[in-house]
Design an enzyme around this catalytic site. Structure first.
Site, mmCIF file in Angstrom:
data_model
loop_
_atom_site.group_PDB
_atom_site.id
_atom_site.type_symbol
_atom_site.label_atom_id
_atom_site.label_comp_id
_atom_site.label_asym_id
_atom_site.label_seq_id
_atom_site.Cartn_x
_atom_site.Cartn_y
_atom_site.Cartn_z
ATOM 1 N N SER A 13 21.619 -16.546 38.548
ATOM 2 C CA SER A 13 20.544 -17.255 39.262
ATOM 3 C C SER A 13 20.849 -18.749 39.246
ATOM 4 C CB SER A 13 19.182 -16.982 38.607
ATOM 5 O OG SER A 13 19.123 -17.612 37.340
ATOM 6 N N ILE A 15 21.685 -22.663 39.465
ATOM 7 C CA ILE A 15 22.854 -23.495 39.768
ATOM 8 C C ILE A 15 24.149 -22.682 39.619
ATOM 9 C CG2 ILE A 15 24.125 -25.569 39.025
ATOM 10 C CD1 ILE A 15 21.325 -26.633 38.007
ATOM 11 N N TYR A 163 15.496 -30.269 23.830
ATOM 12 C CA TYR A 163 16.497 -29.663 24.743
ATOM 13 C C TYR A 163 17.545 -30.725 25.130
ATOM 14 C CZ TYR A 163 18.198 -28.796 29.535
ATOM 15 O OH TYR A 163 18.982 -28.707 30.662
ATOM 16 N N LYS A 167 21.670 -30.996 24.436
ATOM 17 C CA LYS A 167 22.692 -31.203 25.470
ATOM 18 C C LYS A 167 23.589 -32.405 25.104
ATOM 19 C CE LYS A 167 21.957 -28.108 28.805
ATOM 20 N NZ LYS A 167 23.000 -27.245 29.350
ATOM 21 N N THR A 198 14.802 -23.946 39.729
ATOM 22 C CA THR A 198 15.458 -22.735 39.216
ATOM 23 C C THR A 198 14.501 -22.046 38.248
ATOM 24 O OG1 THR A 198 16.350 -23.853 37.286
ATOM 25 C CG2 THR A 198 17.738 -23.881 39.262
HETATM 26 N N1 NAP Z 1 17.668 -26.847 36.840
HETATM 27 C C1 NAP Z 1 17.744 -28.112 36.485
HETATM 28 O O1 NAP Z 1 16.962 -28.962 36.965
HETATM 29 C C2 NAP Z 1 18.776 -28.561 35.495
HETATM 30 C C3 NAP Z 1 18.846 -29.938 35.198
HETATM 31 C C4 NAP Z 1 19.812 -30.375 34.294
HETATM 32 C C5 NAP Z 1 20.675 -29.462 33.730
HETATM 33 N N2 NAP Z 1 20.586 -28.121 34.037
HETATM 34 C C6 NAP Z 1 21.526 -27.210 33.396
HETATM 35 O O2 NAP Z 1 22.161 -26.420 34.381
HETATM 36 C C7 NAP Z 1 22.487 -25.139 33.852
HETATM 37 C C8 NAP Z 1 21.957 -24.036 34.754
HETATM 38 O O3 NAP Z 1 20.560 -24.128 34.766
HETATM 39 P P1 NAP Z 1 19.618 -23.419 35.843
HETATM 40 O O4 NAP Z 1 18.463 -24.317 36.012
HETATM 41 O O5 NAP Z 1 20.407 -23.013 37.028
HETATM 42 O O6 NAP Z 1 19.147 -22.143 35.013
HETATM 43 P P2 NAP Z 1 18.547 -20.728 35.481
HETATM 44 O O7 NAP Z 1 18.292 -20.648 36.932
HETATM 45 O O8 NAP Z 1 17.410 -20.471 34.565
HETATM 46 O O9 NAP Z 1 19.748 -19.730 35.171
HETATM 47 C C9 NAP Z 1 20.124 -19.445 33.891
HETATM 48 C C10 NAP Z 1 21.264 -18.452 33.930
HETATM 49 O O10 NAP Z 1 21.747 -18.316 32.601
HETATM 50 C C11 NAP Z 1 21.596 -16.980 32.172
HETATM 51 N N3 NAP Z 1 21.247 -17.029 30.763
HETATM 52 C C12 NAP Z 1 20.242 -17.715 30.187
HETATM 53 N N4 NAP Z 1 20.246 -17.520 28.862
HETATM 54 C C13 NAP Z 1 21.280 -16.690 28.607
HETATM 55 C C14 NAP Z 1 21.791 -16.096 27.431
HETATM 56 N N5 NAP Z 1 21.234 -16.316 26.236
HETATM 57 N N6 NAP Z 1 22.865 -15.295 27.522
HETATM 58 C C15 NAP Z 1 23.426 -15.047 28.712
HETATM 59 N N7 NAP Z 1 22.999 -15.570 29.866
HETATM 60 C C16 NAP Z 1 21.921 -16.378 29.809
HETATM 61 C C17 NAP Z 1 20.541 -16.368 33.055
HETATM 62 O O11 NAP Z 1 20.707 -14.979 33.162
HETATM 63 P P3 NAP Z 1 19.517 -13.960 32.727
HETATM 64 O O12 NAP Z 1 18.377 -14.293 33.608
HETATM 65 O O13 NAP Z 1 20.059 -12.595 32.939
HETATM 66 O O14 NAP Z 1 19.245 -14.252 31.308
HETATM 67 C C18 NAP Z 1 20.863 -17.065 34.389
HETATM 68 O O15 NAP Z 1 21.950 -16.442 35.028
HETATM 69 C C19 NAP Z 1 21.897 -25.106 32.430
HETATM 70 O O16 NAP Z 1 22.903 -25.408 31.508
HETATM 71 C C20 NAP Z 1 20.859 -26.213 32.467
HETATM 72 O O17 NAP Z 1 20.630 -26.758 31.192
HETATM 73 C C21 NAP Z 1 19.655 -27.659 34.904
#
Ligand code: NAP
Length: 288
Positions: A13, A15, A163, A167, A198
């Site tokens: 899902s 990013i 959090y 990071k 997300t």
């Molecule tokens: N979104 C933002 O605004 C933002 C901003 C700054 C940084 N980031 C960073 O960008 C990255 C991606 O974030 P996102 O917002 O795209 O997150 P997201 O949509 O919540 O996606 C998280 C993904 O990681 C998997 N996941 C989570 N915990 C896991 C675990 N313990 N073991 C295996 N898989 C796991 C989830 O799969 P399942 O659902 O199957 O668990 C999913 O595929 C992260 O490192 C986040 O810190 C995001």
């Protein structure tokens, strides 16, 4: 990217999924990972349909604890004999302090220990690639200092601030790993994706924000309202660039911002004493 094998954690899902779509469009073999079978299979189908690339695979494992990481690496090793690009994308912003089965705080385990352990275990396969690359995603609103006496929120847990600290600690680990890789063909860079709508941002509650900002929670919610992956696609640009661009093929220890521009590392990461303490602690914890 046609002959490249790319492993992206947490790409079912958000990013990570958008990063997988872009790299699959470039012809790479893309392995996505997640925990949930149903959403994982749905993402797999979607990525294949959108890109026309059949070389996309799904591996299921929980990387928030040691045995889950080992399991993921085992699954990967049975299918592939080398790895060209590892993208440490999976991350966690927990709403409260919880420990994993090994007694490690969950943000720390997912955001710091998992990338470190994955790199370490996958190193033999990365070294078999002609130009191996590692990319790790970091967070925004980084604190100026690392609270060295609160690395696992053992003194107090303050939601998104903690959090962000996890990071920053992860960045220190990545900087140090890149330092140790110098002189080898392997490159290791980090990037901040920018804010995107997300599952992670949808899961943020008002209580996770620092007190004065709680009043602005409705505004935060407005900015991360569902948008069909549009903002996540934008937020995947730095990871995609660092994973695929020939311009950075031999460049390492870079920190990219959300605009795909190189930016200076935080002072707290450049502090050798911080890095030494964190490195030793993480190495010890990862042996659990
Ligand atoms: N979104 C933002 O605004 C933002 C901003 C700054 C940084 N980031 C960073 O960008 C990255 C991606 O974030 P996102 O917002 O795209 O997150 P997201 O949509 O919540 O996606 C998280 C993904 O990681 C998997 N996941 C989570 N915990 C896991 C675990 N313990 N073991 C295996 N898989 C796991 C989830 O799969 P399942 O659902 O199957 O668990 C999913 O595929 C992260 O490192 C986040 O810190 C995001």
């Amino acid at each position: 990217m046609k002959n490249k094998i790319v492993l992206i954690t947490g790409a079912t899902s958000g990013i990570g999924k958008q990063t997988a779509i872009s790299l699959a469009k470039m012809g790479a073999t893309v392995i996505i990972t997640g925990r949930n079978k149903q959403s994982g299979e749905a993402a797999l189908t979607e990525i294949k349909q959108q890109t026309g690339n059949p070389k996309v695979e799904l591996l299921l494992a929980d990387i928030s604890f040691s045995a889950g990481i080992t399991e993921l690496v085992k699954q990967f090793e049975t299918k592939f004999d080398h790895l060209d690009v590892l993208i440490n994308n999976a991350g966690l912003a927990a709403s409260e302090r919880k420990l994993n089965p090994e007694g490690v705080e969950m943000n720390f385990a997912t955001n710091v220990l998992a990338p470190f352990k994955l790199i370490t275990l996958l190193l033999p396969l990365l070294q078999k690639s002609t130009s191996p690359r590692i990319i790790t995603l970091m967070g925004g609103d980084l604190p100026k200092e690392i609270e060295m006496d609160n690395l696992q929120a053992q003194k107090y847990f303050n939601g998104l601030n903690y959090y962000s600290q996890s990071k920053l600690v992860m960045m220190a680990m990545m900087y140090e790993y890149a330092e140790r890789f110098k002189g080898q063909k392997i490159t290791l860079n980090v990037c901040y994706p920018g804010q995107a709508s997300t599952n992670m941002t949808q899961g943020v509650t008002a209580e996770m924000l620092p007190f004065p900002f709680r009043l602005l929670f409705p505004i935060f919610k407005y900015f991360v309202r569902p948008d069909n992956g549009k903002s996540a696609e934008k937020a995947s640009r730095s990871s995609v660039f660092l994973a695929s661009s020939p311009n950075v093929e031999d460049k390492t220890q870079l920190y990219f911002d959300k605009k795909v521009k190189q930016t200076p590392w935080p002072t707290a990461v450049l502090n050798i004493e911080n890095r030494k303490t964190i490195w030793e602690m993480v190495v010890a914890l990862s042996k659990k």
